[in-house]
Design a protein around this motif. Sequence first.
Motif, PDB file in Angstrom:
ATOM      1  N   GLN A 185       0.491  -1.017   0.534  1.00  0.00           N
ATOM      2  CA  GLN A 185      -0.190  -0.108   0.200  1.00  0.00           C
ATOM      3  C   GLN A 185       0.761   0.976  -0.172  1.00  0.00           C
ATOM      4  OE1 GLN A 185      -2.639   0.014   3.192  1.00  0.00           O
ATOM      5  NE2 GLN A 185      -3.556  -2.206   2.795  1.00  0.00           N
ATOM      6  N   HIS A 186       2.273   1.114   0.295  1.00  0.00           N
ATOM      7  CA  HIS A 186       2.816   2.426   0.167  1.00  0.00           C
ATOM      8  C   HIS A 186       3.440   2.672  -0.701  1.00  0.00           C
ATOM      9  CE1 HIS A 186       2.489   0.914   4.694  1.00  0.00           C
ATOM     10  NE2 HIS A 186       2.621   2.264   5.173  1.00  0.00           N
ATOM     11  N   PRO A 187       3.732   3.327  -1.768  1.00  0.00           N
ATOM     12  CA  PRO A 187       4.461   3.353  -3.151  1.00  0.00           C
ATOM     13  C   PRO A 187       5.685   3.425  -2.626  1.00  0.00           C
ATOM     14  CG  PRO A 187       2.873   5.547  -2.828  1.00  0.00           C
ATOM     15  CD  PRO A 187       2.923   4.558  -1.440  1.00  0.00           C
ATOM     16  N   GLN A 188       6.675   2.359  -3.931  1.00  0.00           N
ATOM     17  CA  GLN A 188       7.653   1.911  -2.990  1.00  0.00           C
ATOM     18  C   GLN A 188       8.204   1.967  -4.465  1.00  0.00           C
ATOM     19  OE1 GLN A 188       8.620  -1.750  -1.030  1.00  0.00           O
ATOM     20  NE2 GLN A 188       5.903  -1.442  -1.477  1.00  0.00           N
ATOM     21  N   LEU A 189      10.087   2.165  -4.590  1.00  0.00           N
ATOM     22  CA  LEU A 189      10.333   2.562  -6.104  1.00  0.00           C
ATOM     23  C   LEU A 189      12.625   2.037  -6.130  1.00  0.00           C
ATOM     24  CD1 LEU A 189      10.225   6.576  -5.518  1.00  0.00           C
ATOM     25  CD2 LEU A 189       8.892   5.179  -7.569  1.00  0.00           C
ATOM     26  N   LEU A 190      12.492   0.928  -7.278  1.00  0.00           N
ATOM     27  CA  LEU A 190      13.890   0.860  -6.995  1.00  0.00           C
ATOM     28  C   LEU A 190      14.769   2.643  -7.960  1.00  0.00           C
ATOM     29  CD1 LEU A 190      13.903  -2.422  -7.932  1.00  0.00           C
ATOM     30  CD2 LEU A 190      14.502  -1.178  -6.172  1.00  0.00           C
ATOM     31  N   ALA A 191      15.199   2.924  -6.912  1.00  0.00           N
ATOM     32  CA  ALA A 191      16.241   4.289  -7.602  1.00  0.00           C
ATOM     33  C   ALA A 191      17.547   4.142  -8.333  1.00  0.00           C
ATOM     34  CB  ALA A 191      15.707   5.015  -6.812  1.00  0.00           C
ATOM     35  N   ASP A 192      17.731   4.328  -9.386  1.00  0.00           N
ATOM     36  CA  ASP A 192      19.281   4.626  -9.385  1.00  0.00           C
ATOM     37  C   ASP A 192      19.917   5.278  -9.723  1.00  0.00           C
ATOM     38  OD1 ASP A 192      18.804   1.899 -10.856  1.00  0.00           O
ATOM     39  OD2 ASP A 192      18.202   2.375 -13.180  1.00  0.00           O
ATOM     40  N   VAL A 193      20.824   5.016  -8.284  1.00  0.00           N
ATOM     41  CA  VAL A 193      21.882   6.457  -7.742  1.00  0.00           C
ATOM     42  C   VAL A 193      22.967   6.575  -7.786  1.00  0.00           C
ATOM     43  CG1 VAL A 193      21.727   8.238  -5.434  1.00  0.00           C
ATOM     44  CG2 VAL A 193      19.436   6.471  -6.515  1.00  0.00           C
ATOM     45  N   ASP A 194      23.730   7.606  -8.855  1.00  0.00           N
ATOM     46  CA  ASP A 194      25.193   7.031  -8.671  1.00  0.00           C
ATOM     47  C   ASP A 194      25.590   5.870  -8.520  1.00  0.00           C
ATOM     48  OD1 ASP A 194      27.601   8.255  -9.217  1.00  0.00           O
ATOM     49  OD2 ASP A 194      27.634   8.350  -6.717  1.00  0.00           O
ATOM     50  N   GLY A 195      24.779   4.848 -10.081  1.00  0.00           N
ATOM     51  CA  GLY A 195      25.430   3.270 -10.036  1.00  0.00           C
ATOM     52  C   GLY A 195      24.876   2.605  -9.017  1.00  0.00           C
ATOM     53  N   VAL A 196      23.566   3.193  -7.855  1.00  0.00           N
ATOM     54  CA  VAL A 196      23.675   2.232  -7.267  1.00  0.00           C
ATOM     55  C   VAL A 196      21.956   2.327  -7.383  1.00  0.00           C
ATOM     56  CG1 VAL A 196      23.817   1.834  -4.847  1.00  0.00           C
ATOM     57  CG2 VAL A 196      25.373   3.109  -5.107  1.00  0.00           C
ATOM     58  N   THR A 197      21.792   1.043  -6.153  1.00  0.00           N
ATOM     59  CA  THR A 197      20.134   0.471  -7.100  1.00  0.00           C
ATOM     60  C   THR A 197      19.744   1.081  -5.561  1.00  0.00           C
ATOM     61  OG1 THR A 197      20.113  -1.015  -9.337  1.00  0.00           O
ATOM     62  CG2 THR A 197      18.009  -0.731  -7.232  1.00  0.00           C
ATOM     63  N   LEU A 198      18.790   1.930  -5.372  1.00  0.00           N
ATOM     64  CA  LEU A 198      18.216   1.278  -4.172  1.00  0.00           C
ATOM     65  C   LEU A 198      16.389   1.193  -3.735  1.00  0.00           C
ATOM     66  CD1 LEU A 198      19.840   5.543  -3.169  1.00  0.00           C
ATOM     67  CD2 LEU A 198      20.822   2.647  -2.552  1.00  0.00           C
ATOM     68  N   HIS A 199      16.465   0.836  -2.899  1.00  0.00           N
ATOM     69  CA  HIS A 199      14.716   0.713  -2.377  1.00  0.00           C
ATOM     70  C   HIS A 199      14.008   1.554  -1.518  1.00  0.00           C
ATOM     71  CE1 HIS A 199      11.455  -0.586   0.178  1.00  0.00           C
ATOM     72  NE2 HIS A 199      11.339  -1.041  -1.576  1.00  0.00           N
ATOM     73  N   VAL A 200      13.239   2.453  -2.352  1.00  0.00           N
ATOM     74  CA  VAL A 200      12.323   3.551  -1.521  1.00  0.00           C
ATOM     75  C   VAL A 200      10.799   3.799  -1.470  1.00  0.00           C
ATOM     76  CG1 VAL A 200      12.810   6.317  -1.721  1.00  0.00           C
ATOM     77  CG2 VAL A 200      14.452   5.053  -2.454  1.00  0.00           C
ATOM     78  N   VAL A 201      10.546   3.405  -0.089  1.00  0.00           N
ATOM     79  CA  VAL A 201       8.982   3.965   0.358  1.00  0.00           C
ATOM     80  C   VAL A 201       9.441   5.549   0.003  1.00  0.00           C
ATOM     81  CG1 VAL A 201       7.084   4.329   0.875  1.00  0.00           C
ATOM     82  CG2 VAL A 201       8.690   1.855   1.498  1.00  0.00           C
ATOM     83  N   HIS A 202       7.771   5.855  -1.474  1.00  0.00           N
ATOM     84  CA  HIS A 202       8.200   7.648  -1.455  1.00  0.00           C
ATOM     85  C   HIS A 202       6.568   7.787  -1.875  1.00  0.00           C
ATOM     86  CE1 HIS A 202       8.870  11.534  -4.223  1.00  0.00           C
ATOM     87  NE2 HIS A 202       8.725  11.534  -2.993  1.00  0.00           N
ATOM     88  N   ARG A 203       6.532   8.174  -0.681  1.00  0.00           N
ATOM     89  CA  ARG A 203       5.054   8.726  -0.280  1.00  0.00           C
ATOM     90  C   ARG A 203       4.488  10.280  -0.457  1.00  0.00           C
ATOM     91  NH1 ARG A 203       2.203  10.528   2.989  1.00  0.00           N
ATOM     92  NH2 ARG A 203       3.748  10.383   4.914  1.00  0.00           N
TER      93      ARG A 203
END
Length: 393
Positions: free
Chosen positions: A83-101
């Motif tokens: 239910q929480h909007p989640q993302l995989l973000a490419d940041v400076d060559g690194v993949t980060l999992h993020v909840v972005h509400r």
Amino acid sequence: MLATSDIRDVGGGSYGDPMTVRPFVIDVPQPVLDDLRDRLARTRFLDDSPRRPTSGMTSTYLRELVASWQSFDWRAREAWLNQHPQLLADVDGVTLHVVHRRSADADAPALLVMHGWPHTFALQLAFADLLTDFHVVVLSLPGFAFSPPLDESPTEQRLAELAHTLMTDVLGYSRYLTYGEDISANVSDLVAATHPEAVAGVVVTHAHFLTQDEREATTDPDERAFYDRMAAGWYEQAAYAHVQGTRPDTLAAALNDSPAGLLAWLTEKLVEWSDTPAGDPAAVERRISRDQILTEATLYWVTQSIGHSFQTYVDGGDATIPPVDVPAAVFVQRHEHDNPESVARRFYRDLRVFERLEEGGHFTVAEVPEAMAERVRTFAAAVGSGRPRSLER
């Protein structure tokens, strides 16, 4: 098993080239859950040892937790997490999992929230949910849950730069507030100290500690008393940090193979570090519910991330952190109840709030989410967060 290299992203989308952001949903394969339940059913329990030292775990409590984990409705928790909007973000060559509400108000303040060890992003979501008037970003640190580990040392400096780049270049916030717990407390301070142009304020429950040289040099009686107390109590609890920092692979081999062992290792610290009475492990559930405990354990298990989570203990800490000049609010959690105000005032040079909490331990925003949400809201209103850039869609 579902390793971090196998995480699934869905859809597409971009927040600006070359940084990409992809929607993400948690979908643990059923065979992984079946294997977990099978292993739990075959747990070989031990009784408490004679003259066992006091800790946050007993055989009785572990048996209760394992029984609950066997019948745990992961799919219900998975649905709640999704239910929480989640993302995989490419940041400076690194993949980060993020909840972005995002807030419905485009001009709402932005808040970066970071966890530590042994918790994950999930333990901070109840707090994030209360801040509907904020754009809230809950970051999974590299090597935790659905953020793959770094190919390099996860130093505090590297984590701070990744967090800042995520907030600004990827998610598009020109100004934001920052909060960290445990290993990410230093990361949060570093972000605030090195990027004052973007950080509107820092919220602190794990206040800055003096270096060892500074502790030995101080003549302030309150400062000496606090650090002497912390040092005296550290020996009895330090074994976990020593083994995670010196034998991470050996320990990880055991915990990655035994869900009961993993559960005991994680829960012991949730018990010892939360604001609950000593000697009664089950009392932790007054602050952190059993569902939350089992959610944390399941996330570590299905992502096989316990070994990666040890890397900050191997080579990630002890950064030199310059004093913080942005507005700061320090809320001293109960395990550091006597942390001297004098140290905070020297380090956080624009200290707007210094308060000793009556409730809430190491996992502060999970233990007292309502109280902390209101404090963050009040602090943000007082300092202003600046108008964030329009988020690119």
